[in-house]
Each structure stands twice: as structure tokens, then as C-alpha cells.
Design a protein around this motif. Structure first.
Motif, mmCIF file in Angstrom:
data_model
loop_
_atom_site.group_PDB
_atom_site.id
_atom_site.type_symbol
_atom_site.label_atom_id
_atom_site.label_comp_id
_atom_site.label_asym_id
_atom_site.label_seq_id
_atom_site.Cartn_x
_atom_site.Cartn_y
_atom_site.Cartn_z
ATOM 1 N N GLN A 1 0.823 -1.199 0.000
ATOM 2 C CA GLN A 1 0.000 0.000 0.000
ATOM 3 C C GLN A 1 0.861 1.254 0.000
ATOM 4 O OE1 GLN A 1 -2.899 -0.255 3.028
ATOM 5 N NE2 GLN A 1 -3.978 1.576 2.402
ATOM 6 N N LEU A 2 0.374 2.281 -0.682
ATOM 7 C CA LEU A 2 1.035 3.577 -0.727
ATOM 8 C C LEU A 2 -0.051 4.638 -0.779
ATOM 9 C CD1 LEU A 2 3.911 4.796 -0.938
ATOM 10 C CD2 LEU A 2 3.649 4.727 -3.416
ATOM 11 N N SER A 3 0.194 5.763 -0.163
ATOM 12 C CA SER A 3 -0.791 6.846 -0.147
ATOM 13 C C SER A 3 -1.133 7.287 -1.564
ATOM 14 C CB SER A 3 -0.227 8.048 0.626
ATOM 15 O OG SER A 3 -0.008 7.716 1.968
ATOM 16 N N HIS A 4 -2.305 7.881 -1.701
ATOM 17 C CA HIS A 4 -2.773 8.363 -2.994
ATOM 18 C C HIS A 4 -2.215 9.751 -3.296
ATOM 19 C CE1 HIS A 4 -5.648 5.162 -3.711
ATOM 20 N NE2 HIS A 4 -6.060 5.276 -2.461
ATOM 21 N N GLY A 5 -2.159 10.087 -4.573
ATOM 22 C CA GLY A 5 -1.804 11.431 -5.013
ATOM 23 C C GLY A 5 -0.420 11.864 -4.599
ATOM 24 N N GLU A 6 -0.284 13.177 -4.349
ATOM 25 C CA GLU A 6 1.009 13.755 -3.970
ATOM 26 C C GLU A 6 1.529 13.178 -2.657
ATOM 27 O OE1 GLU A 6 1.070 18.061 -4.079
ATOM 28 O OE2 GLU A 6 -0.501 18.022 -5.614
ATOM 29 N N ALA A 7 0.650 12.647 -1.845
ATOM 30 C CA ALA A 7 1.053 12.069 -0.560
ATOM 31 C C ALA A 7 1.990 10.881 -0.750
ATOM 32 C CB ALA A 7 -0.176 11.644 0.237
ATOM 33 N N ALA A 8 1.914 10.201 -1.889
ATOM 34 C CA ALA A 8 2.775 9.046 -2.144
ATOM 35 C C ALA A 8 4.250 9.453 -2.187
ATOM 36 C CB ALA A 8 2.376 8.364 -3.457
ATOM 37 N N GLU A 9 4.551 10.569 -2.850
ATOM 38 C CA GLU A 9 5.943 11.053 -2.912
ATOM 39 C C GLU A 9 6.466 11.388 -1.526
ATOM 40 O OE1 GLU A 9 8.002 11.073 -5.376
ATOM 41 O OE2 GLU A 9 6.800 11.054 -7.192
ATOM 42 N N ILE A 10 5.628 12.034 -0.736
ATOM 43 C CA ILE A 10 6.027 12.401 0.628
ATOM 44 C C ILE A 10 6.234 11.147 1.467
ATOM 45 C CG2 ILE A 10 5.332 13.619 2.730
ATOM 46 C CD1 ILE A 10 3.752 15.540 0.834
ATOM 47 N N GLU A 11 5.351 10.172 1.310
ATOM 48 C CA GLU A 11 5.489 8.919 2.062
ATOM 49 C C GLU A 11 6.809 8.223 1.728
ATOM 50 O OE1 GLU A 11 3.172 4.671 2.705
ATOM 51 O OE2 GLU A 11 2.054 6.369 1.912
ATOM 52 N N LEU A 12 7.161 8.187 0.458
ATOM 53 C CA LEU A 12 8.432 7.556 0.076
ATOM 54 C C LEU A 12 9.626 8.306 0.669
ATOM 55 C CD1 LEU A 12 7.690 6.626 -3.643
ATOM 56 C CD2 LEU A 12 7.834 5.074 -1.676
ATOM 57 N N ALA A 13 9.581 9.637 0.673
ATOM 58 C CA ALA A 13 10.659 10.426 1.279
ATOM 59 C C ALA A 13 10.735 10.160 2.777
ATOM 60 C CB ALA A 13 10.436 11.917 1.014
ATOM 61 N N ALA A 14 9.582 10.066 3.429
ATOM 62 C CA ALA A 14 9.552 9.789 4.871
ATOM 63 C C ALA A 14 10.075 8.385 5.168
ATOM 64 C CB ALA A 14 8.138 9.957 5.414
ATOM 65 N N GLU A 15 9.737 7.425 4.307
ATOM 66 C CA GLU A 15 10.260 6.065 4.496
ATOM 67 C C GLU A 15 11.781 6.045 4.376
ATOM 68 O OE1 GLU A 15 8.295 3.403 1.807
ATOM 69 O OE2 GLU A 15 6.506 3.292 3.055
ATOM 70 N N ARG A 16 12.323 6.778 3.402
ATOM 71 C CA ARG A 16 13.791 6.845 3.259
ATOM 72 C C ARG A 16 14.416 7.471 4.496
ATOM 73 N NH1 ARG A 16 12.297 8.203 -2.022
ATOM 74 N NH2 ARG A 16 12.471 10.433 -1.559
ATOM 75 N N ALA A 17 13.834 8.582 4.972
ATOM 76 C CA ALA A 17 14.351 9.252 6.168
ATOM 77 C C ALA A 17 14.270 8.333 7.385
ATOM 78 C CB ALA A 17 13.582 10.548 6.423
ATOM 79 N N ALA A 18 13.146 7.661 7.544
ATOM 80 C CA ALA A 18 12.961 6.749 8.680
ATOM 81 C C ALA A 18 13.935 5.582 8.592
ATOM 82 C CB ALA A 18 11.521 6.247 8.721
ATOM 83 N N ASP A 19 14.157 5.077 7.392
ATOM 84 C CA ASP A 19 15.094 3.970 7.197
ATOM 85 C C ASP A 19 16.509 4.373 7.612
ATOM 86 O OD1 ASP A 19 15.659 1.291 6.388
ATOM 87 O OD2 ASP A 19 16.508 2.079 4.518
ATOM 88 N N GLN A 20 16.918 5.586 7.266
ATOM 89 C CA GLN A 20 18.249 6.083 7.660
ATOM 90 C C GLN A 20 18.406 6.123 9.173
ATOM 91 O OE1 GLN A 20 18.304 9.969 5.941
ATOM 92 N NE2 GLN A 20 18.904 9.239 3.910
ATOM 93 N N LEU A 21 17.310 6.327 9.870
ATOM 94 C CA LEU A 21 17.331 6.431 11.331
ATOM 95 C C LEU A 21 17.004 5.114 12.026
ATOM 96 C CD1 LEU A 21 15.437 9.820 11.472
ATOM 97 C CD2 LEU A 21 17.855 9.462 12.041
ATOM 98 N N GLY A 22 16.793 4.058 11.247
ATOM 99 C CA GLY A 22 16.413 2.778 11.839
ATOM 100 C C GLY A 22 14.990 2.785 12.363
ATOM 101 N N LEU A 23 14.142 3.626 11.779
ATOM 102 C CA LEU A 23 12.767 3.795 12.262
ATOM 103 C C LEU A 23 11.717 3.390 11.238
ATOM 104 C CD1 LEU A 23 13.160 7.349 13.883
ATOM 105 C CD2 LEU A 23 13.143 5.140 15.057
#
Length: 182
Positions: free
Chosen positions: A50-72
Motif C-alpha cells: 500500500q502507498l498513499s494516494h496522489g502527492e502524498a505518495a511522494e512524501i510517504e516515500l521520502a519519509a520512508e527513506r528518512a525513517a530507514d536512515q534512522l532505523g525507524l
């Protein structure tokens, strides 16, 4: 299906398809169709796909990358899927006018540090170029709400058990089917 008759098979699903990448694209399409089949039977889209709809999908992917860098990453997925956990709790510390964390002189709640392992301040974290998962989650939620507001008046197709369009009333000829992504 969207009001214009198209449907979304995922964020950037058709970008850059070449002869060399066509096989991978068809495999992704196959996975999408399997997920759609699951959703039609169960009323829920498989969470891991699952991925958010619309422009929210891009933000979700950026947040996932940021969270991954932090082990979160699992903590971030919990915030998206269930609205719980430390990232979701951190949303209460967002200044609604600026969209940034309040008390900018405190250490950021995401735990990001500088190259000397010192905690980044809240006012610096979002400027570091890697993103703060808490701030990004705030913006993702705003974009999700905007997406659904933009579909106000459309009827739910009835496929998914939890659909923001269900409040629109019974299905009619203008129903929109939901899948993943943008």
C-alpha cells in the motif's frame, strides 16, 4: 478507476519503460493485479503493497527513506498504518501554522544527529536534506486529506471496507475503484 476512466497501478509505474525494463514492468503489473484481486475478496489492500494516494505518495516515500536512515522504518509504517507510535505522537508537537516542529532549540524527536553525533535541533532537522519523518508524516497527512477532499461528491464503489468515499452515500454510475499509489 478514476473519474477520467484511468486507474493507478502505482507511483511512477509506467515511467521509463524500455525493452530492457519491460519484463520488470509486467511483473509489477502482475503483482498489482494479484493485490487488486486480494482487495476485491478481502476488502483491504495488502498493507505491505500500500502507498498513499496522489502527492502524498511522494512524501510517504521520502519519509520512508528518512525513517530507514534512522532505523525507524517499522515505527514509520506504524504511524502510517495505525496512527500510533512515537512518530504519530510527535505530530502533536507540530506548529499548525508553519508545519514544523515547535520549540526549535530542542533536539529533534526523530533522533537525527550531525556528523559529530550531536542531536540535530528541531529547526535544523528538516533542513538537513534528509528529512524528518515526523514533519514529513505531517505533510503526508495533509496531502492525503486534500486528495480525498478533491474527490468529494464521488460515490464509493464498495470494494474496500474502509473508504473515505463511503460517506458519499450509495454507489452509482460514477463510483471510483481504489487501488494503491498515486
Amino acid at each position: 478507476m478514476t473519474p477520467d476512466g484511468s486507474f493507478c497501478i502505482g507511483l511512477r509505474a509506467g515511467d521509463g519503460i524500455t525493452g530492457a525494463s519491460a519484463t520488470a514492468w509486467w511483473e509489477k503489473l502482475h503483482v498489482f493485479i494479484l493485490c487488486q484481486e486480494t482487495a476485491a475478496e478481502a476488502g483491504f489492500w495488502p498493507g505491505e503493497a500500500q502507498l498513499s494516494h496522489g502527492e502524498a505518495a511522494e512524501i510517504e516515500l521520502a519519509a520512508e527513506r528518512a525513517a530507514d536512515q534512522l532505523g525507524l522504518q517499522s515505527v514509520y509504517r506504524e504511524a502510517v498504518a495505525f496512527g500510533s507510535g512515537p512518530i504519530a505522537s510527535g505530530l502533536a508537537k507540530i506548529n499548525q501554522k508553519t508545519g514544523m516542529l515547535r520549540n526549535g532549540r530542542s533536539a529533534c524527536i526523530c533522533g537525527r544527529t550531525d556528523r559529530h553525533r550531536r542531536p540535530l535541533l528541531r529547526r535544523e532537522c528538516h533542513r538537513c536534506g534528509q528529512g524528518c519523518p515526523v514533519v514529513l508524516e505531517h505533510w503526508r497527512r495533509i496531502k492525503v486529506a486534500e486528495y480525498w477532499r478533491g474527490l468529494r461528491g464521488q460515490a464509493c464503489c464498495g470494494t474496500m471496507r474502509e473508504c473515505p468515499l463511503k460517506k458519499a452515500g450509495p454507489t452509482d454510475g460514477t463510483a471510483i475503484s481504489r487501488g494503491t499509489g498515486a
